[in-house]
Design a protein around this motif. Structure first.
Motif, PDB file in Angstrom:
ATOM      1  N   LYS A 191       0.820  -1.207   0.000  1.00 24.72           N
ATOM      2  CA  LYS A 191       0.000   0.000   0.000  1.00 24.72           C
ATOM      3  C   LYS A 191       0.856   1.259   0.000  1.00 24.72           C
ATOM      4  O   LYS A 191       0.470   2.279  -0.585  1.00 24.72           O
ATOM      5  CB  LYS A 191      -0.950  -0.006   1.197  1.00 24.72           C
ATOM      6  CG  LYS A 191      -2.021  -1.083   1.141  1.00 24.72           C
ATOM      7  CD  LYS A 191      -3.001  -0.877  -0.014  1.00 24.72           C
ATOM      8  CE  LYS A 191      -3.951   0.270   0.234  1.00 24.72           C
ATOM      9  NZ  LYS A 191      -4.988   0.357  -0.849  1.00 24.72           N
ATOM     10  N   GLU A 194       1.892   1.634  -3.532  1.00 19.84           N
ATOM     11  CA  GLU A 194       0.743   2.116  -4.306  1.00 19.84           C
ATOM     12  C   GLU A 194       0.539   3.617  -4.099  1.00 19.84           C
ATOM     13  O   GLU A 194       0.333   4.372  -5.066  1.00 19.84           O
ATOM     14  CB  GLU A 194      -0.521   1.361  -3.898  1.00 19.84           C
ATOM     15  CG  GLU A 194      -1.761   1.835  -4.646  1.00 19.84           C
ATOM     16  CD  GLU A 194      -3.056   1.397  -3.985  1.00 19.84           C
ATOM     17  OE1 GLU A 194      -4.052   1.221  -4.708  1.00 19.84           O
ATOM     18  OE2 GLU A 194      -3.086   1.254  -2.748  1.00 19.84           O
ATOM     19  N   LEU A 225      -3.777  -3.410  -7.384  1.00 17.35           N
ATOM     20  CA  LEU A 225      -3.246  -2.160  -6.815  1.00 17.35           C
ATOM     21  C   LEU A 225      -2.655  -1.224  -7.864  1.00 17.35           C
ATOM     22  O   LEU A 225      -2.126  -0.177  -7.511  1.00 17.35           O
ATOM     23  CB  LEU A 225      -2.162  -2.475  -5.769  1.00 17.35           C
ATOM     24  CG  LEU A 225      -2.602  -3.208  -4.511  1.00 17.35           C
ATOM     25  CD1 LEU A 225      -1.387  -3.508  -3.635  1.00 17.35           C
ATOM     26  CD2 LEU A 225      -3.628  -2.397  -3.731  1.00 17.35           C
ATOM     27  N   LEU A 226      -2.734  -1.577  -9.149  1.00 15.77           N
ATOM     28  CA  LEU A 226      -2.068  -0.779 -10.163  1.00 15.77           C
ATOM     29  C   LEU A 226      -3.050  -0.426 -11.281  1.00 15.77           C
ATOM     30  O   LEU A 226      -3.139  -1.122 -12.299  1.00 15.77           O
ATOM     31  CB  LEU A 226      -0.877  -1.565 -10.723  1.00 15.77           C
ATOM     32  CG  LEU A 226       0.246  -0.766 -11.409  1.00 15.77           C
ATOM     33  CD1 LEU A 226       0.794   0.300 -10.480  1.00 15.77           C
ATOM     34  CD2 LEU A 226       1.360  -1.710 -11.837  1.00 15.77           C
TER      35      LEU A 226
END
Length: 465
Positions: A191, A194, A225-226
């Motif tokens: 995270k 990210e 997450l991308l």
């Protein structure tokens, strides 16, 4: 595994002997405190005198190169002056020699292809640019965000000074676990990475970015997450629940000199016309030739149609590589493999006793980590009163995909502080899936923390491999 390639020892030794000179000339920020006096893999590609001519024919793509989200991108030549790179080896010690070697090899590719050295930022344990204390997740993030003030007086102080018209290439090599990668003394969680990418995107720190990640369970750093609209394309050495693999064991140095995924993409870059080789075609070659783990891709898949030269630069030089046996082993088997090879090699009675003692300690400490993790699980589930055999087997043998990042990051950080440092005890990374399972099954994070407090009393121990 992957042992069908001939090992040319004369080539191996020749490259090792010349590497120190070339490395110091082209990559001065490399001095390993662990006693590694050269970086063979970084320059093994530069001496072709003993190499045989072997044309490498990449496998035919089984996915259309244009497959991706949204409109196909039009490829335009990119001046190497518009390419920036960040290369990170997050580990230390001679057992992890291959990580630094991978990063040095990547550096050689960029330099040979015309990327300005002042636009290549390296972070390596105890090197000239960054000392042991400087190679941290916090400083890595500062480098990516271009935080010159935050890095004033730290190493070279170099940070990304890229903008919306620039391409950025990031190569990170180290140990990993679900949702994190390790640095010498700390960990970077998914995270946090990210959020860093999000800030870079919003502040226009790049036009397009490519990230190549070598670590165990590295796919978990990008899964869900991308976003595609961030213009980032990432590939990883493994999916979210498996090891990456080391390779190129050298008998003379008694260590592994590379990692399978890393050497596959770099050797492809060494031999290919990078203005014709696209990110997609390189990915397919690497995926097909890396039969030790599942190479993955994430992010904006429109970028796959762009030439590799847009991120690694371009040179008309094509290198012919020797046939070298891979000797591939899973990351967690590297240290026991090295010790066992040393034991088989020596006839010295004292040395044999020392090596046997090291192996006994290694397996003893692994058992300790496993036993304490079991104690934590039993406390969380009620000392066996509420944990059925079915639940126990599910916790121990299933691999839940990480989605409850708040719970997992909280308990993983506490485990690293209260029980065993994740960064300083690589074997611990092999057990963190148990924390993922508990979080994904809805077990209370505070109860997990309390169990750790009651169980762990070995915070000072390091070097569990």
């Amino acid at each position: 595994m992957m042992g069908n390639r001939r090992k040319d020892r004369s080539v191996l030794n020749t490259r090792f002997l010349i590497s120190c000179v070339i490395c110091m000339n082209l990559f001065s920020p490399v001095v390993l405190s662990s006693g590694a006096h050269s970086l063979w893999n970084a320059v093994r590609i530069l001496d072709n005198s003993a190499a045989e001519t072997n044309e490498v024919v990449p496998p035919q793509p089984d996915i259309p190169a244009g497959t991706g989200s949204g409109q196909k991108l039009e490829a335009e030549p990119v001046d190497p002056k518009n390419i920036w790179a960040v290369l990170v080896a997050g580990s230390n010690e001679f057992y992890n020699y291959r990580h630094q070697a991978d990063v040095c090899h990547a550096y050689q590719i960029l330099i040979r292809n015309g990327v300005p050295p002042q636009q290549i930022i390296t972070m390596m344990y105890d090197d000239i640019e960054h000392s042991e204390e400087d190679v941290t997740p916090q400083n890595f993030i500062k480098v990516l965000l271009g935080d010159q003030e935050g890095l004033k007086g730290v190493g070279s102080g170099k940070v990304l000074q890229s903008g919306p018209n620039d391409h950025v290439f990031i190569n990170f090599v180290d140990h990993g676990a679900p949702g994190l990668v390790a640095f010498p003394s700390d960990e970077l969680h998914a995270k946090d990475l990210e959020n860093t990418f999000k800030t870079m995107h919003l502040s226009k720190k790049y036009g397009k970015m490519v990230f190549y990640l070598e670590a165990c369970e590295s796919g978990s750093m990008f899964t869900n997450l991308l976003p595609a609209h961030w213009n980032i394309f990432a590939t990883t050495a493994a999916n979210g629940n498996e090891s990456s693999w080391a390779c190129y064991f050298d008998d003379a140095r008694q260590t592994y000199l590379g990692d399978v995924y890393s050497i596959k993409w770099m050797e492809n870059a060494d031999q290919s016309d990078l203005e014709q080789e696209t990110l997609q075609s390189q990915f397919l070659v690497v995926r097909n030739e890396t039969n030790t783990s599942h190479v993955m891709e994430f992010g904006d898949k429109r970028l796959r149609d762009l030439p590799v030269a847009d991120f690694l630069g371009y040179s008309e030089t094509r290198l012919t590589l020797p046939e070298v046996e891979l000797d591939a082993v899973a990351s967690e088997d590297v240290v026991p493999s090295i010790l066992q090879r040393k034991l088989a090699r020596t006839q010295n009675k004292g040395k044999r006793q020392e090596l046997k003692s090291q192996l006994r300690r290694l397996y003893k400490m692994r058992k300790l980590v496993t036993a304490q993790m079991m104690d934590i699980i039993e406390q969380v589930t009620g000392h066996g009163q509420n944990m059925t055999e079915e639940l126990q087997q599910h916790l121990l043998h299933s691999r839940h995909e990480l989605s409850n990042y708040d719970c997992y990051e909280k308990v993983a950080r506490h485990f690293s502080k209260q029980c065993y440092s994740i960064a300083k005890n690589p074997y611990v990374t092999r057990k963190l899936y148990l924390l993922v399972n508990m979080c994904e099954l809805g077990m209370d994070s505070q109860k997990i923390l309390n169990a750790m407090n009651a169980t762990c009393n070995h915070r000072g121990i390091v070097g569990i491999y």
